[in-house]
Design a protein around this motif. Sequence first.
Motif, mmCIF file in Angstrom:
data_model
loop_
_atom_site.group_PDB
_atom_site.id
_atom_site.type_symbol
_atom_site.label_atom_id
_atom_site.label_comp_id
_atom_site.label_asym_id
_atom_site.label_seq_id
_atom_site.Cartn_x
_atom_site.Cartn_y
_atom_site.Cartn_z
ATOM 1 N N SER A 34 1.909 -3.654 1.123
ATOM 2 C CA SER A 34 2.874 -3.333 0.066
ATOM 3 C C SER A 34 2.495 -2.090 -0.721
ATOM 4 C CB SER A 34 3.011 -4.522 -0.901
ATOM 5 O OG SER A 34 3.449 -5.680 -0.227
ATOM 6 N N ALA A 35 1.289 -1.592 -0.512
ATOM 7 C CA ALA A 35 0.839 -0.413 -1.258
ATOM 8 C C ALA A 35 1.564 0.849 -0.846
ATOM 9 C CB ALA A 35 -0.671 -0.232 -1.078
ATOM 10 N N PHE A 36 2.155 0.857 0.346
ATOM 11 C CA PHE A 36 2.846 2.038 0.843
ATOM 12 C C PHE A 36 4.209 2.157 0.158
ATOM 13 C CE2 PHE A 36 -0.268 1.144 4.052
ATOM 14 C CZ PHE A 36 -0.649 2.396 4.536
ATOM 15 N N GLY A 37 4.419 3.273 -0.523
ATOM 16 C CA GLY A 37 5.702 3.532 -1.169
ATOM 17 C C GLY A 37 6.663 4.222 -0.225
ATOM 18 N N ASP A 38 7.908 4.420 -0.680
ATOM 19 C CA ASP A 38 8.931 5.022 0.162
ATOM 20 C C ASP A 38 8.548 6.416 0.643
ATOM 21 O OD1 ASP A 38 10.405 2.763 -0.195
ATOM 22 O OD2 ASP A 38 11.679 3.596 -1.766
ATOM 23 N N GLY A 39 7.828 7.174 -0.180
ATOM 24 C CA GLY A 39 7.499 8.548 0.191
ATOM 25 C C GLY A 39 6.140 8.701 0.839
ATOM 26 N N ASP A 40 5.459 7.610 1.125
ATOM 27 C CA ASP A 40 4.101 7.682 1.665
ATOM 28 C C ASP A 40 4.114 7.645 3.187
ATOM 29 O OD1 ASP A 40 2.895 7.656 -0.889
ATOM 30 O OD2 ASP A 40 3.102 5.477 -0.982
ATOM 31 N N LEU A 41 3.727 8.741 3.803
ATOM 32 C CA LEU A 41 3.577 8.747 5.255
ATOM 33 C C LEU A 41 2.236 8.151 5.655
ATOM 34 C CD1 LEU A 41 5.040 12.263 6.158
ATOM 35 C CD2 LEU A 41 6.168 10.031 6.234
ATOM 36 N N ALA A 42 1.214 8.403 4.849
ATOM 37 C CA ALA A 42 -0.118 7.866 5.126
ATOM 38 C C ALA A 42 -0.886 7.771 3.815
ATOM 39 C CB ALA A 42 -0.857 8.752 6.129
ATOM 40 N N LEU A 43 -1.843 6.841 3.757
ATOM 41 C CA LEU A 43 -2.685 6.665 2.584
ATOM 42 C C LEU A 43 -4.144 6.603 3.006
ATOM 43 C CD1 LEU A 43 -0.723 3.915 0.587
ATOM 44 C CD2 LEU A 43 -0.778 6.367 0.113
ATOM 45 N N SER A 44 -5.000 7.148 2.164
ATOM 46 C CA SER A 44 -6.431 7.104 2.438
ATOM 47 C C SER A 44 -6.997 5.757 2.012
ATOM 48 C CB SER A 44 -7.150 8.221 1.689
ATOM 49 O OG SER A 44 -7.093 7.978 0.286
ATOM 50 N N LEU A 45 -8.203 5.483 2.445
ATOM 51 C CA LEU A 45 -8.880 4.254 2.041
ATOM 52 C C LEU A 45 -9.048 4.207 0.529
ATOM 53 C CD1 LEU A 45 -10.366 1.661 2.901
ATOM 54 C CD2 LEU A 45 -12.453 3.040 3.112
ATOM 55 N N THR A 46 -9.343 5.351 -0.068
ATOM 56 C CA THR A 46 -9.501 5.421 -1.522
ATOM 57 C C THR A 46 -8.196 5.102 -2.229
ATOM 58 O OG1 THR A 46 -11.258 7.071 -1.330
ATOM 59 C CG2 THR A 46 -10.129 6.920 -3.451
ATOM 60 N N GLU A 47 -7.083 5.630 -1.719
ATOM 61 C CA GLU A 47 -5.781 5.362 -2.331
ATOM 62 C C GLU A 47 -5.407 3.893 -2.195
ATOM 63 O OE1 GLU A 47 -3.265 9.492 -1.871
ATOM 64 O OE2 GLU A 47 -3.756 8.369 -0.043
ATOM 65 N N LEU A 48 -5.662 3.302 -1.037
ATOM 66 C CA LEU A 48 -5.354 1.889 -0.839
ATOM 67 C C LEU A 48 -6.192 1.010 -1.758
ATOM 68 C CD1 LEU A 48 -5.049 1.765 3.054
ATOM 69 C CD2 LEU A 48 -3.217 1.341 1.411
ATOM 70 N N THR A 49 -7.442 1.388 -1.947
ATOM 71 C CA THR A 49 -8.308 0.634 -2.851
ATOM 72 C C THR A 49 -7.796 0.697 -4.279
ATOM 73 O OG1 THR A 49 -10.232 1.065 -1.444
ATOM 74 C CG2 THR A 49 -10.666 0.420 -3.724
ATOM 75 N N ALA A 50 -7.382 1.910 -4.709
ATOM 76 C CA ALA A 50 -6.891 2.076 -6.078
ATOM 77 C C ALA A 50 -5.586 1.332 -6.298
ATOM 78 C CB ALA A 50 -6.706 3.566 -6.376
ATOM 79 N N ARG A 51 -4.714 1.332 -5.319
ATOM 80 C CA ARG A 51 -3.402 0.717 -5.488
ATOM 81 C C ARG A 51 -3.442 -0.807 -5.410
ATOM 82 N NH1 ARG A 51 1.194 4.560 -2.635
ATOM 83 N NH2 ARG A 51 0.446 6.541 -3.502
ATOM 84 N N GLY A 141 20.398 8.287 -2.177
ATOM 85 C CA GLY A 141 19.210 8.012 -2.991
ATOM 86 C C GLY A 141 18.161 7.156 -2.331
ATOM 87 N N ALA A 142 18.491 6.497 -1.215
ATOM 88 C CA ALA A 142 17.496 5.674 -0.522
ATOM 89 C C ALA A 142 17.820 5.656 0.970
ATOM 90 C CB ALA A 142 17.483 4.253 -1.071
ATOM 91 N N PRO A 143 16.834 5.948 1.807
ATOM 92 C CA PRO A 143 17.050 5.843 3.246
ATOM 93 C C PRO A 143 17.033 4.384 3.668
ATOM 94 C CG PRO A 143 14.761 6.357 2.812
ATOM 95 C CD PRO A 143 15.461 6.341 1.477
ATOM 96 N N VAL A 144 17.406 4.115 4.913
ATOM 97 C CA VAL A 144 17.324 2.755 5.434
ATOM 98 C C VAL A 144 15.865 2.305 5.366
ATOM 99 C CG1 VAL A 144 17.643 1.286 7.461
ATOM 100 C CG2 VAL A 144 19.316 3.070 6.932
ATOM 101 N N GLY A 145 15.643 1.153 4.780
ATOM 102 C CA GLY A 145 14.285 0.662 4.578
ATOM 103 C C GLY A 145 13.676 1.103 3.261
ATOM 104 N N GLY A 146 14.382 1.989 2.541
ATOM 105 C CA GLY A 146 13.899 2.462 1.252
ATOM 106 C C GLY A 146 14.320 1.522 0.139
#
Length: 271
Positions: A34-51, A141-146
Amino acid sequence: MTTAAVPRGQGGEEARPDGRSPRSVLGKVGLILSAFGDGDLALSLTELTARTGVAKTTVHRLCQDLVGCELLERDGSDYRLGLQLYAIGLRAPRPRTLRQAARPVLENLAQTLDSPVTLSVPNGSDLLCIDNVGRHRNRAGAPVGGRLLQLHSTAPGKLTLALLPDQYPLARLAPRMRRTTAHTLTADRLPRELVRIREQGYATEVEEHRLGYFAVAVPVRGPRDAAYLGALSVVAATAHGNAPRTLAALRSASEAVTAQLSAVKAYRTGL
């Protein structure tokens, strides 16, 4: 997109934004996905930890397991959502069936109005766009899945707030009610607007979400118990739009979708 780290609960245990601690492995996996937002193509380990607020070593271990079962993919040193998640999501029966039943109706409506038509369904504390058709669908304002996060400033969002008040209490949503234009409703004016929407059976917004555009939304209901399933909405340029014509077309389209659903077992029997 940046998100502040989730605070830890008592005893150093990771805590979710709602204050509950994810004690189980499954709960922590849910936070990661669930940490991945609509505009996130990829997240680092640090970002996932923070979120997520989950310990970095735990996030790393779980991400490796999720890569192994194709729910996540590696993107260099980062992670992105895997295709297996998309495949599983497509099997969810009620959104899939609703989208399939509505698609011909949406395509015809988008062509008739020459405006994007969106179908959104309630999802947690926001709305999930399950279909978006038309030549100008990027306006919606929102793509499919957004997700539509600013419920108070969008027509489908306000419609959902009005029709599902217990599921979307204003007190809980108030911190997210930011003004995106000078026309966006403030928290003190929103309750009166929701009463009006319940009385008239549809929602509108004129340049409340984005300058230069207005939107109209009507409910899509099930054939058996008239339950609110989602919002059918159109976005058009303010300068060239025709709100009465748009509303009439949307209402006819909504009735057509309900008629299509009457032939679907999952909706006909209420399963």
